[in-house]
Write an enzyme that holds these catalytic residues in place. Structure first.
Site, PDB file in Angstrom:
ATOM      1  N   GLU A 143       0.809  -1.224   0.000  1.00 11.92           N
ATOM      2  CA  GLU A 143       0.000   0.000   0.000  1.00 11.92           C
ATOM      3  C   GLU A 143       0.842   1.274   0.000  1.00 11.92           C
ATOM      4  O   GLU A 143       1.713   1.461   0.851  1.00 11.92           O
ATOM      5  CB  GLU A 143      -0.937   0.017   1.216  1.00 11.92           C
ATOM      6  CG  GLU A 143      -1.872   1.234   1.232  1.00 11.92           C
ATOM      7  CD  GLU A 143      -2.942   1.144   2.309  1.00 11.92           C
ATOM      8  OE1 GLU A 143      -3.724   2.102   2.439  1.00 11.92           O
ATOM      9  OE2 GLU A 143      -2.998   0.124   3.030  1.00 11.92           O
ATOM     10  N   LYS A 159      -8.721  -0.755   0.815  1.00 10.73           N
ATOM     11  CA  LYS A 159      -9.827  -1.155   1.695  1.00 10.73           C
ATOM     12  C   LYS A 159     -10.613  -2.215   0.953  1.00 10.73           C
ATOM     13  O   LYS A 159     -11.266  -1.943  -0.049  1.00 10.73           O
ATOM     14  CB  LYS A 159     -10.728   0.039   2.043  1.00 10.73           C
ATOM     15  CG  LYS A 159     -10.289   0.772   3.299  1.00 10.73           C
ATOM     16  CD  LYS A 159     -10.312  -0.145   4.469  1.00 10.73           C
ATOM     17  CE  LYS A 159      -9.422   0.334   5.595  1.00 10.73           C
ATOM     18  NZ  LYS A 159      -9.058  -0.783   6.485  1.00 10.73           N
TER      19      LYS A 159
END
Length: 328
Positions: A143, A159
């Protein structure tokens, strides 16, 4: 070759010859190549390196760990904590919270060899290795927290995690919620009208997992300092929750165990260029004979306690097996 001096490696760049270590983020406005760690609780480790070359991380040995791992929350405790968060959501205190637990085991091995194994068996776009006095990190982070190129900044919050490219409404709603949070954070440091979301709810394949991701971009205001940027953006919304201030209070109340570099940021800063990853999928040690690994899940009103526990297990399974020397 096992490295014994302060070292940083990320995305093919190897930094050695450490000439300064600071715990004050204002140092990032000074010239030089800085390796950066900010813990979830806000502690800074900034190391300036004099030598930075394009090179792989030297190969070192890693003996698989056969000791058992303990968890800061048992399955029943984690499920109960999911319910507590849902009660807070029902009361209108929060909308979403990232609930994490820390796995720990005994190991005195340096983590350079583990970083090599992670690169081989679990390649990640923001993989890194850091060695400083009393802190060592082997990261397989997927990420991007922040990429800076001059005035242009970008964040790619994750997410949604699944074994297949099949995400439900809960995952999509959670992703959009965090995108809105990041847009708001960017808006406080960027030129008016420059914040945009060029990619929303895209699927990305990673080893053993599919993630739901989005991109948030913006143009920084003129003459902004790094201390202003990090104050506005930290901690990352994807691993805290929304509203961020309320989520942080809930995390401190419920988790009780410090996350440390897990869910913090790890990367480098050099003037107006930077790549900072979110500190997930990381192993870390403080040189105390204990090896740590964090895992978590985003909790919303639609969360099912057992399903969230299973998501933390899914995120940990492959990497723990790599550390154990038996890839699954």
């Amino acid at each position: 070759m096992e490295l014994s001096q302060p070292t940083f490696w990320m995305a093919g760049r190897l930094a050695t010859d450490c000439v300064e270590i600071s715990t004050d983020p204002t140092c990032l406005d000074r010239p030089g190549f800085w390796a950066v760690v900010n813990t979830f609780e806000g502690q800074w480790f900034c190391a300036r390196f004099a030598s930075v070359v394009d090179a792989p991380l030297p190969v070192a040995q890693w003996q698989g760990i056969d000791a058992s791992w303990s968890s800061s929350q048992t399955q029943s405790e984690y499920r109960s904590n999911v319910e507590k968060i849902k009660e807070k959501i029902a009361a209108g205190d929060i909308y979403q919270v990232n609930l994490c637990r820390v796995l720990s085991t005994k190991s005195k091995q340096p983590l350079q060899g583990l970083a090599n194994r992670l690169q081989q068996d679990n390649p990640a776009p923001f993989a890194s290795y850091l060695r400083l006095p009393n802190l060592e990190i082997a990261s397989a982070s997927p990420e991007l927290f922040l990429k800076r190129d001059g005035a242009i900044i970008k964040s790619t919050p994750i997410k949604g995690t699944s074994k297949t490219d099949n995400f439900g409404e809960k995952d999509r709603a959670e992703n959009v919620m965090i995108v809105d949070l990041m847009r708001n954070d960017f808006g406080s440091i960027c030129e008016s009208g420059s914040v945009d979301v060029p990619r929303l709810l895209a699927s990305e394949a990673h080893p053993g997992l599919i993630h739901l991701v989005s991109d948030v971009v913006g143009r920084l205001r003129e003459n902004i300092k790094w201390s202003e940027i990090v104050k506005a953006l930290l901690p990352a919304g994807s691993i805290s929750g929304a509203p961020k201030s309320s989520a942080l209070k809930s995390i401190a109340e419920i988790e009780k165990v410090a996350r440390g570099p897990y869910c913090g940021v790890i990367g480098w800063v050099q003037g107006e260029q930077a790549v900072l990853s979110v500190g997930i999928r990381i192993f870390w040690s403080h040189g105390d004979g204990q090896l740590n690994f964090g895992t978590g899940a985003g909790i919303t009103w639609a969360s099912q306690p057992q399903g969230e526990w299973e998501e933390t297990e899914l995120k940990a399974k492959r990497l723990i097996s790599i550390a154990s020397g038996v890839l699954v």
